[in-house]
Design a protein around this motif. Structure first.
Motif, mmCIF file in Angstrom:
data_model
loop_
_atom_site.group_PDB
_atom_site.id
_atom_site.type_symbol
_atom_site.label_atom_id
_atom_site.label_comp_id
_atom_site.label_asym_id
_atom_site.label_seq_id
_atom_site.Cartn_x
_atom_site.Cartn_y
_atom_site.Cartn_z
ATOM 1 N N ASP A 1 -7.865 0.430 -1.827
ATOM 2 C CA ASP A 1 -7.204 -0.086 -0.620
ATOM 3 C C ASP A 1 -7.843 0.506 0.639
ATOM 4 O O ASP A 1 -8.047 -0.201 1.634
ATOM 5 N N ILE A 2 -8.154 1.786 0.590
ATOM 6 C CA ILE A 2 -8.770 2.456 1.734
ATOM 7 C C ILE A 2 -10.134 1.832 2.026
ATOM 8 O O ILE A 2 -10.456 1.520 3.176
ATOM 9 N N ALA B 1 -11.177 -1.154 1.239
ATOM 10 C CA ALA B 1 -10.985 -2.514 1.743
ATOM 11 C C ALA B 1 -10.597 -2.489 3.226
ATOM 12 O O ALA B 1 -11.098 -3.303 4.020
ATOM 13 N N LEU B 2 -9.733 -1.559 3.609
ATOM 14 C CA LEU B 2 -9.333 -1.441 5.011
ATOM 15 C C LEU B 2 -10.510 -1.015 5.895
ATOM 16 O O LEU B 2 -10.676 -1.528 7.009
ATOM 17 N N GLU B 3 -11.310 -0.088 5.403
ATOM 18 C CA GLU B 3 -12.476 0.350 6.179
ATOM 19 C C GLU B 3 -13.482 -0.786 6.337
ATOM 20 O O GLU B 3 -14.058 -0.968 7.421
ATOM 21 N N GLU C 1 -6.507 -1.001 14.259
ATOM 22 C CA GLU C 1 -5.318 -0.938 13.404
ATOM 23 C C GLU C 1 -5.701 -0.759 11.942
ATOM 24 O O GLU C 1 -5.082 0.029 11.215
ATOM 25 N N ALA C 2 -6.721 -1.498 11.492
ATOM 26 C CA ALA C 2 -7.170 -1.365 10.100
ATOM 27 C C ALA C 2 -7.738 0.036 9.850
ATOM 28 O O ALA C 2 -7.473 0.647 8.808
ATOM 29 N N ARG D 1 -12.763 -3.996 6.275
ATOM 30 C CA ARG D 1 -12.126 -4.958 7.180
ATOM 31 C C ARG D 1 -12.252 -4.487 8.625
ATOM 32 O O ARG D 1 -12.537 -5.290 9.528
ATOM 33 N N ALA D 2 -12.064 -3.196 8.851
ATOM 34 C CA ALA D 2 -12.197 -2.648 10.203
ATOM 35 C C ALA D 2 -13.615 -2.844 10.722
ATOM 36 O O ALA D 2 -13.816 -3.218 11.886
ATOM 37 N N MET E 1 0.813 -1.197 0.000
ATOM 38 C CA MET E 1 0.000 0.000 0.000
ATOM 39 C C MET E 1 0.855 1.259 0.000
ATOM 40 O O MET E 1 0.585 2.174 -0.735
ATOM 41 N N ALA F 1 -4.859 2.479 9.643
ATOM 42 C CA ALA F 1 -4.171 2.355 8.348
ATOM 43 C C ALA F 1 -4.988 3.035 7.255
ATOM 44 O O ALA F 1 -4.424 3.716 6.383
ATOM 45 N N ALA F 2 -6.311 2.887 7.302
ATOM 46 C CA ALA F 2 -7.177 3.546 6.311
ATOM 47 C C ALA F 2 -7.073 5.068 6.429
ATOM 48 O O ALA F 2 -6.982 5.771 5.415
#
Length: 117
Positions: free
Chosen positions: A44-45, A47-49, A66-67, A51-52, A1, A70-71
């Motif tokens: 990517d953002i 996907a991270l959101e 953490e996710a 996942r969070a 990323m 990272a987002a």
């Protein structure tokens, strides 16, 4: 990323360089590449959101945090890099005082008086 963030930063700098030296064809190509990389970072953002949110629903607060962090970091980097990449004009040199030429030196420093015994 983070490799994509570095790539986008490089593309932004390359775009500025081509704009500065009046190469519109190349600047347009670089702009297209930057849009592609920006879209990848946006994916990517998201996907991270997602996942969070999933992790938070399962009660896994630390990985969810953490996710989310990272987002947010990616979003901040993307926001920083998608600001108008056009080069800023250089500051004009300071005007010299009329009638003063040559080397100018600072005023002499006066030594403090000795007041000791």
């Amino acid at each position: 990323m983070h490799d994509r963030v570095a790539e986008l930063r490089g593309l932004r700098d390359e775009f500025a360089r081509h704009t500065q030296y009046d190469r519109p064809e190349r600047a347009a190509q670089v702009s297209e590449q930057a849009e592609r990389v920006g879209a990848e970072i946006e994916a990517d953002i998201e996907a991270l959101e997602d996942r969070a949110a999933e992790l938070a629903e399962r009660g896994q607060d630390i990985p969810a945090g953490e996710a989310a962090a990272a987002a947010r970091a990616l979003r901040a980097a993307l926001d920083e890099l998608t600001v108008d990449p056009a080069p800023r004009p250089a500051a004009a040199p300071a005007a010299r005082s009329a009638g003063k030429g040559g080397k100018q030196t600072a005023a002499a420093v006066v030594a403090p008086e000795n007041t000791g015994s």
